[in-house]
Design a protein around this motif. Structure first.
Motif, PDB file in Angstrom:
ATOM      1  N   LEU A 127      -4.075  -2.865  -0.009  1.00 38.58           N
ATOM      2  CA  LEU A 127      -4.239  -3.313   1.381  1.00 38.58           C
ATOM      3  C   LEU A 127      -2.887  -3.375   2.092  1.00 38.58           C
ATOM      4  O   LEU A 127      -2.771  -2.989   3.258  1.00 38.58           O
ATOM      5  CB  LEU A 127      -4.918  -4.680   1.415  1.00 38.58           C
ATOM      6  N   ARG A 128      -1.872  -3.855   1.384  1.00 40.05           N
ATOM      7  CA  ARG A 128      -0.533  -3.895   1.972  1.00 40.05           C
ATOM      8  C   ARG A 128      -0.012  -2.490   2.256  1.00 40.05           C
ATOM      9  O   ARG A 128       0.646  -2.248   3.278  1.00 40.05           O
ATOM     10  CB  ARG A 128       0.429  -4.645   1.043  1.00 40.05           C
ATOM     11  N   ALA A 129      -0.285  -1.548   1.348  1.00 36.45           N
ATOM     12  CA  ALA A 129       0.146  -0.169   1.563  1.00 36.45           C
ATOM     13  C   ALA A 129      -0.568   0.443   2.764  1.00 36.45           C
ATOM     14  O   ALA A 129       0.040   1.162   3.566  1.00 36.45           O
ATOM     15  CB  ALA A 129      -0.096   0.663   0.309  1.00 36.45           C
ATOM     16  N   LEU A 130      -1.874   0.152   2.908  1.00 38.87           N
ATOM     17  CA  LEU A 130      -2.621   0.655   4.062  1.00 38.87           C
ATOM     18  C   LEU A 130      -2.090   0.063   5.357  1.00 38.87           C
ATOM     19  O   LEU A 130      -1.969   0.754   6.373  1.00 38.87           O
ATOM     20  CB  LEU A 130      -4.107   0.340   3.906  1.00 38.87           C
ATOM     21  N   PHE A 131      -1.787  -1.236   5.341  1.00 35.60           N
ATOM     22  CA  PHE A 131      -1.235  -1.880   6.539  1.00 35.60           C
ATOM     23  C   PHE A 131       0.103  -1.248   6.903  1.00 35.60           C
ATOM     24  O   PHE A 131       0.371  -0.961   8.075  1.00 35.60           O
ATOM     25  CB  PHE A 131      -1.070  -3.378   6.287  1.00 35.60           C
ATOM     26  N   ALA A 132       0.962  -1.035   5.892  1.00 38.60           N
ATOM     27  CA  ALA A 132       2.255  -0.402   6.148  1.00 38.60           C
ATOM     28  C   ALA A 132       2.073   1.006   6.688  1.00 38.60           C
ATOM     29  O   ALA A 132       2.826   1.449   7.571  1.00 38.60           O
ATOM     30  CB  ALA A 132       3.086  -0.384   4.868  1.00 38.60           C
ATOM     31  N   MET A 133       1.066   1.735   6.174  1.00 39.48           N
ATOM     32  CA  MET A 133       0.805   3.086   6.654  1.00 39.48           C
ATOM     33  C   MET A 133       0.403   3.070   8.124  1.00 39.48           C
ATOM     34  O   MET A 133       0.911   3.864   8.934  1.00 39.48           O
ATOM     35  CB  MET A 133      -0.296   3.734   5.822  1.00 39.48           C
ATOM     36  N   LYS A 174       0.274   5.719  -2.105  1.00 39.25           N
ATOM     37  CA  LYS A 174       0.326   4.447  -2.823  1.00 39.25           C
ATOM     38  C   LYS A 174      -0.994   3.695  -2.697  1.00 39.25           C
ATOM     39  O   LYS A 174      -1.465   3.089  -3.663  1.00 39.25           O
ATOM     40  CB  LYS A 174       1.474   3.590  -2.299  1.00 39.25           C
ATOM     41  N   ALA A 175      -1.587   3.729  -1.499  1.00 34.52           N
ATOM     42  CA  ALA A 175      -2.851   3.019  -1.297  1.00 34.52           C
ATOM     43  C   ALA A 175      -3.985   3.653  -2.083  1.00 34.52           C
ATOM     44  O   ALA A 175      -4.841   2.967  -2.640  1.00 34.52           O
ATOM     45  CB  ALA A 175      -3.196   2.982   0.195  1.00 34.52           C
ATOM     46  N   VAL A 176      -4.008   4.976  -2.140  1.00 35.11           N
ATOM     47  CA  VAL A 176      -5.095   5.675  -2.823  1.00 35.11           C
ATOM     48  C   VAL A 176      -4.916   5.639  -4.339  1.00 35.11           C
ATOM     49  O   VAL A 176      -5.865   5.354  -5.085  1.00 35.11           O
ATOM     50  CB  VAL A 176      -5.179   7.142  -2.330  1.00 35.11           C
ATOM     51  N   LEU A 177      -3.705   5.899  -4.816  1.00 29.57           N
ATOM     52  CA  LEU A 177      -3.466   6.040  -6.254  1.00 29.57           C
ATOM     53  C   LEU A 177      -3.148   4.721  -6.939  1.00 29.57           C
ATOM     54  O   LEU A 177      -3.471   4.536  -8.110  1.00 29.57           O
ATOM     55  CB  LEU A 177      -2.313   7.017  -6.496  1.00 29.57           C
ATOM     56  N   GLY A 178      -2.508   3.798  -6.230  1.00 32.59           N
ATOM     57  CA  GLY A 178      -1.958   2.620  -6.885  1.00 32.59           C
ATOM     58  C   GLY A 178      -0.565   2.915  -7.412  1.00 32.59           C
ATOM     59  O   GLY A 178      -0.209   4.073  -7.645  1.00 32.59           O
ATOM     60  N   ALA A 179       0.215   1.866  -7.619  1.00 32.72           N
ATOM     61  CA  ALA A 179       1.613   2.048  -8.010  1.00 32.72           C
ATOM     62  C   ALA A 179       1.790   2.780  -9.336  1.00 32.72           C
ATOM     63  O   ALA A 179       2.624   3.679  -9.440  1.00 32.72           O
ATOM     64  CB  ALA A 179       2.329   0.698  -8.041  1.00 32.72           C
ATOM     65  N   PRO A 180       1.045   2.439 -10.394  1.00 34.75           N
ATOM     66  CA  PRO A 180       1.285   3.124 -11.676  1.00 34.75           C
ATOM     67  C   PRO A 180       1.046   4.635 -11.614  1.00 34.75           C
ATOM     68  O   PRO A 180       1.865   5.421 -12.101  1.00 34.75           O
ATOM     69  CB  PRO A 180       0.302   2.433 -12.631  1.00 34.75           C
ATOM     70  N   ALA A 181      -0.081   5.044 -11.023  1.00 31.11           N
ATOM     71  CA  ALA A 181      -0.373   6.473 -10.935  1.00 31.11           C
ATOM     72  C   ALA A 181       0.614   7.173 -10.011  1.00 31.11           C
ATOM     73  O   ALA A 181       1.029   8.306 -10.266  1.00 31.11           O
ATOM     74  CB  ALA A 181      -1.805   6.691 -10.441  1.00 31.11           C
TER      75      ALA A 181
END
Length: 350
Positions: free
Chosen positions: A14-20, A162-169
């Motif tokens: 959610l934070r990554a989407l907001f930043a996007m 980052k929002a779609v994959l997540g940090a590890p991927a």
């Protein structure tokens, strides 16, 4: 990765989407302001490759105004129809924008400059005569603003990934790209590939230890996280083997499951244990690889303990793992798939 561990996958995304979204808005604002600022320049624009300024005479015929938003940015701008005559060739009917001429020029002949590409007079930019230092300044400002917009668009793409994959991927994918220059040492042998898996467990935030699981030395990665509303105990256990057959894969899986049950104890009745046994080899028979492509084991009515096998064959340059869906334990299938994306890069030659 620190934010992923601290806030969890949902909040992180959610934070990554907001930043996007905020970066995209900033990009749009910057693009609009840049376009408005560049449109204020009355010259013909920077000298382009293969083109040079030449004097022309324009007879202004009629004008109309556009705004407050237009192709020239914010504000109100005059667009005028004019007949332009170059030193050679016939008179051309053109549209002069950016308020370089206006209603006060209607019916008059105005001295302008033209920058034409290709040595002809069909693709030209028109403007007022300007000093060279102003032309150079305009070119520099134009390049800087374009670079800023491109940089922000790149940041939008990064936040979306980052929002779609997540940090590890996300980290795992860019780590593969970093190794793309040649055949990576981590992909050439069982031992080196096992080290790659160990590193990916650390990237995912696992506590990693070297232990014997059953009779095999193994790398044990453990982490706890929340997923689908439940607390998950994730055990990823990787070992190397000269050859993997169905019997050895089943035995290793049983040993890993027993390790997980021992470590979690009585908590498994109210929490979920995910077990990922991984064998790394240079030779795997068809029965073993076929076993990885099924929803292998579900313990305690399929709710408390889930086990899913994987085999990485470095000689065949392939990872064998379950890619389907479970009728039970379906809520956690995406987590299983995500973990294998992180831990098991394809052992292909680069």
């Amino acid at each position: 990765m620190l934010a992923w561990r601290r806030h969890g996958p949902v909040v992180y995304r959610l934070r990554a989407l907001f930043a996007m979204v905020m970066t995209l808005l900033a990009t749009c604002v910057l693009a609009l302001v840049s376009l408005s600022a560049l449109s204020l320049y009355p010259g013909a624009g920077a000298i382009r490759p293969g083109a040079s300024e030449q004097p022309v005479r324009a007879t202004v015929k009629e004008c109309h105004r556009v705004g407050p938003l237009s192709g020239y940015g914010m504000g109100y701008w005059w667009i005028c129809q004019a007949a332009v005559r170059h030193d050679v060739g016939p008179e051309r009917q053109v549209e002069l924008g950016r308020s370089i001429v206006g209603p006060d020029d209607v019916g008059q002949v105005v001295e302008l400059r033209a920058v034409c590409r290709g040595g002809g007079e069909t693709d030209c930019y028109y403007g007022r005569p300007m000093a060279f230092i102003l032309v150079l300044g305009y070119a520099i400002i134009e390049m800087v603003l374009k670079a800023l917009v491109i940089g922000l668009l790149f940041a939008v793409g990064v936040y979306l990934l980052k929002a779609v994959l997540g940090a590890p991927a996300y980290v795992a994918i860019f780590d593969r790209r970093r190794r793309a220059g040649g055949v990576d040492d981590g992909m050439r042998s069982v031992k080196h590939y096992l080290n790659v898996v160990r590193q990916q467990m650390v990237v995912d935030g696992c506590a990693v230890t070297d232990e014997y699981v059953g009779s095999m030395p193994a790398v044990v990665g453990y982490r706890a996280q929340r997923w689908a509303g439940t607390r998950m105990h994730v055990f990823a256990v990787a070992a190397q083997a000269d050859r993997v057959d169905e019997e050895r894969l089943r035995a290793f899986s049983d040993a890993v499951v027993n390790l997980a049950l021992t470590r979690t104890g009585d908590s498994r009745g109210v929490q979920t244990v995910l077990v990922l046994p991984i064998l790394i080899t240079e030779s795997a028979d068809a029965a073993a690889t076929s076993l990885t492509r099924t929803a292998y084991r579900l313990h305690l009515a399929g709710v408390a303990v889930l086990a899913q096998l994987a085999v990485a064959d470095v000689r065949a340059r392939k990872v064998w793992a379950f890619r389907g869906t479970r009728s039970r334990g379906h809520a956690h299938h995406s987590l299983i798939a995500e973990k294998y994306v992180i831990y098991l890069p394809e052992p292909a030659a680069r």
